[in-house]
Design an enzyme around this catalytic site. Structure first.
Site, PDB file in Angstrom:
ATOM      1  N   GLU A 246      81.393  42.507   5.273  1.00 23.06           N
ATOM      2  CA  GLU A 246      81.564  41.945   3.928  1.00 23.06           C
ATOM      3  C   GLU A 246      80.710  40.710   3.640  1.00 23.06           C
ATOM      4  O   GLU A 246      81.229  39.632   3.324  1.00 23.06           O
ATOM      5  CB  GLU A 246      83.061  41.705   3.661  1.00 23.06           C
ATOM      6  CG  GLU A 246      83.807  43.034   3.756  1.00 23.06           C
ATOM      7  CD  GLU A 246      85.282  43.020   3.331  1.00 23.06           C
ATOM      8  OE1 GLU A 246      85.847  41.925   3.203  1.00 23.06           O
ATOM      9  OE2 GLU A 246      85.832  44.112   3.134  1.00 23.06           O
ATOM     10  N   GLU A 350      85.880  50.883   6.018  1.00 15.53           N
ATOM     11  CA  GLU A 350      87.156  50.145   5.980  1.00 15.53           C
ATOM     12  C   GLU A 350      87.953  50.455   4.735  1.00 15.53           C
ATOM     13  O   GLU A 350      87.455  50.354   3.622  1.00 15.53           O
ATOM     14  CB  GLU A 350      86.906  48.629   6.069  1.00 15.53           C
ATOM     15  CG  GLU A 350      88.178  47.851   6.383  1.00 15.53           C
ATOM     16  CD  GLU A 350      87.982  46.336   6.406  1.00 15.53           C
ATOM     17  OE1 GLU A 350      87.033  45.859   7.056  1.00 15.53           O
ATOM     18  OE2 GLU A 350      88.792  45.639   5.764  1.00 15.53           O
TER      19      GLU A 350
END
Ligand SMILES: *[C@@H]1O[C@H](CO)[C@@H](O)[C@H](O)[C@H]1NC(C)=O
Ligand SMILES: *[C@@H]1O[C@H](CO)[C@@H](O)[C@H](O)[C@H]1NC(C)=O
Ligand SMILES: *[C@@H]1O[C@H](CO)[C@@H](O)[C@H](O)[C@H]1NC(C)=O
Ligand SMILES: *[C@@H]1O[C@H](CO)[C@@H](O)[C@H](O)[C@H]1NC(C)=O
Ligand SMILES: *[C@@H]1O[C@H](CO)[C@@H](O)[C@H](O)[C@H]1NC(C)=O
Ligand SMILES: *[C@@H]1O[C@H](CO)[C@@H](O)[C@H](O)[C@H]1NC(C)=O
Ligand SMILES: *[C@@H]1O[C@H](CO)[C@@H](O)[C@H](O)[C@H]1NC(C)=O
Ligand SMILES: *[C@@H]1O[C@H](CO)[C@@H](O)[C@H](O)[C@H]1NC(C)=O
Length: 505
Positions: A246, A350
């Site tokens: 991220e 994810e």
């Protein structure tokens, strides 16, 4: 009923179907309960001869991999609620399915007795279970850890002389992964760091608004390489390495998230000049590099800017995405990335959903709603070129943790170590309907949708067997038909909120 026994240091497990042991926690649905001596499982099916099919069904009403047999019919559907298969239209090959070996997941698994641990590992990694072939490994801590740390928290240790694996690696993650690898020798592992050591970051912290300092670009590449060396020493080789979890979220000033920011321009520069050459010159030269590893919102702009650096682009094998906030951004963003960069496969690395109940802090057990979210996400993403699917924590505890930042979440398996049980949530079965029967190398094929709210998708396996996935999202029964011009018609009666996998030759 005893499912697995330890005999002369070898686990012997009974084959044959073991049904779900249901338990109702008052959330409009049930979990399947497993313990040290029992866990539900479904044997590898024998796909029947041409003209016949088998169907597995799970539903909100409590079916769990319920198996039925069927025969193709010559009867042409009269209603418009039909699907028509066209295997000559082919889309992406599937790389596989898996879950995340977070610190928390491995701590929870290790908190069970050895028999229950074995049942949990088999329920994910064996062919009688989910048949997972991927594992995602955090490098250092994530929020799903009991503390913040990296593998070199020694300020200014630019030669990484004090680099060392953490007790979380040694006591929890590595033993759990090794067992997974024994159960499925084809398991592929890939790693992602949530952050560089704080001393390499602009804000000198594990979390918050901070970037990698340019003076440490090479040191950080060496750090990631060192992680791969140490894991290799334990017999765990990385199939792929992510450029980091991220990176976009880390560019927003929200201190809550445990991420490190990277602008796409800087990411391009770092991959081209440091990470790419470091990996390709090392003994890990076959390890693929995945990038982005973040939510859909900035996928397009991030990749376009990063790939202006042609060298960086050449080092990247795949674009990893997460599904959080998917409802806010159109799926066409994923399709567009495929159109623009068809040589890079798209990998979903994810997903998690579901917060604990505000009054008790406990994860809601048995609710079909989270399964529904996963099913929607899987249809949407696989219909748009996603080639692999990796769930977040393999297991959380009854409170959706541990999570040192308080970001508690549901998972497919909830561990209740106090009574040495674990609970398989409905979403475990949702995932397993996709993962169990779709071996790596399967290809999504054309399936024209009729006028129906039922969802359906088709794959062809490397053995040229067909897999149909069908979901009735309605709260009422639905009748649909599927036409395979080579075989005939499958007429189906679908209970409310039911997911089906159909297999045939
Ligand atoms: C169960 O379903 C009923 C009716 O749909 C709903 O009112 C109730 O809130 C649900 N309970 C839980 C715990 O989800
Ligand atoms: C484990 O589960 C099985 C099946 O539900 C049950 O028969 C057995 O009593 C359980 N064992 C323990 C120790 O609770
Ligand atoms: C790091 O960030 C956390 C969360 O914002 C904060 O509580 C902590 O004080 C920071 N540590 C340092 C060394 O700045
Ligand atoms: C981030 O936000 C905090 C307060 O929320 C503020 O003090 C700080 O200056 C901000 N940092 C940047 C780089 O914008
Ligand atoms: C990769 O590394 C191995 C040694 O670890 C070497 O034999 C091989 O030639 C290298 N491959 C490439 C493409 O550099
Ligand atoms: C099912 O329908 C609900 C309500 O319309 C929707 O929120 C959900 O995303 C749908 N799920 C799937 C799998 O399409
Ligand atoms: C491990 O299990 C014990 C009970 O056996 C429990 O008190 C503890 O909180 C569990 N640890 C975690 C990390 O959930
Ligand atoms: C699709 O189904 C709806 C409801 O069953 C119906 O009203 C509509 O006319 C149908 N459309 C077509 C093109 O068949």
């Amino acid at each position: 009923m005893r499912r697995c026994i330890l005999f002369l240091a070898t686990w012997i497990c009974a084959v044959g179907s073991h049904p779900c042991v249901h338990r109702d926690f008052g959330n409009n649905g049930t979990v399947c309960v497993c313990n040290a001596t029992y866990c539900d499982s479904t044997p590898v099916p024998e796909v029947p001869d041409v003209g016949f099919y088998i169907r597995y069904t799970s539903s909100k009403d409590g079916l769990r991999f319920s198996k039925t047999d069927g025969v193709f019919s010559k009867e042409v559907p009269t209603h418009s609620d039909s699907f028509r298969l066209d295997p000559s239209i082919t889309f992406q090959p599937i790389h596989g399915f898996g879950g995340g070996f977070s610190d928390s997941a491995c701590i929870n698994i290790k908190n069970l007795s050895s028999g229950a641990q074995e049942n949990l590992m088999r329920t994910y990694f064996s062919k009688e279970g989910s048949n997972y072939n991927f594992g995602r490994i955090p490098i250092g801590a994530t929020d799903f850890s009991t503390r913040a740390y990296t593998l070199d928290d020694h300020d200014g240790d630019v030669l990484l002389e004090k680099f060392s694996l953490a007790q979380e690696d040694i006591l929890y993650k590595i033993p759990v992964m090794k067992r997974a690898l024994e159960i499925n020798p084809d398991l592929k592992l890939f790693a992602a760091a949530w952050t560089a050591p704080p001393w390499m970051r602009t804000n000198h912290n594990y979390t918050g608004y901070g970037f990698l300092l340019e003076e440490y670009y090479q040191v950080y590449a060496n750090y990631l390489l060192k992680f791969m060396d140490k894991y290799k020493d334990h017999g765990l080789e990385m199939w792929a390495l992510s450029t980091g979890n991220e990176p976009w979220i880390g560019t927003i000033n929200i201190s809550h998230y445990g991420a490190m920011g990277f602008t796409p321009k800087h990411m391009g520069k770092w991959v081209a000049n440091n990470l790419g050459p470091t990996i390709s010159k090392s003994k890990h030269n076959r390890t693929l590099i995945l990038t982005y590893d973040d939510v859909r919102s900035h996928l397009d702009s991030f990749i376009n800017i990063m790939f202006e650096n042609e060298l960086a682009r050449s080092y990247i094998a795949a674009i990893a995405i997460h599904t959080y906030e998917d409802t806010l951004y159109p799926t066409v963003l994923v399709e567009k990335i495929h159109q623009d960069y068809p040589d890079k496969f798209i990998f979903m690395t994810e997903i998690s959903t579901g917060d604990p109940q505000p009054d008790t802090g406990l994860v809601p057990l048995g609710s079909w709603d989270f399964a529904d979210v996963y099913i929607m996400e899987m249809f949407q993403n696989f219909e748009n070129w996603v080639a692999g699917w990796v769930d977040w924590n393999l297991a959380v505890n009854m409170y959706g943790g541990p999570n040192y930042l308080g970001n508690y979440k549901d998972a497919a398996i909830i561990v209740n170590a106090e009574v040495d049980e674990f609970y398989k949530q409905p979403l475990y079965y949702a995932l397993t309907h996709f993962s169990k029967f779709t071996p790596p190398g399967s290809i999504r094929v054309g399936l024209a949708h009729g006028n129906t709210s039922v969802k359906a998708m088709a794959f062809e396996t490397p053995k040229e067997e067909m897999i149909l996935l069908i979901y009735n999202n309605c709260t009422t029964d639905q009748n649909v038909a599927i036409n395979d011009p080579r075989r005939g018609n499958i007429h189906l009666h679908l209970p409310p909120k039911s997911i089906h996998t159909i297999l045939y030759k």
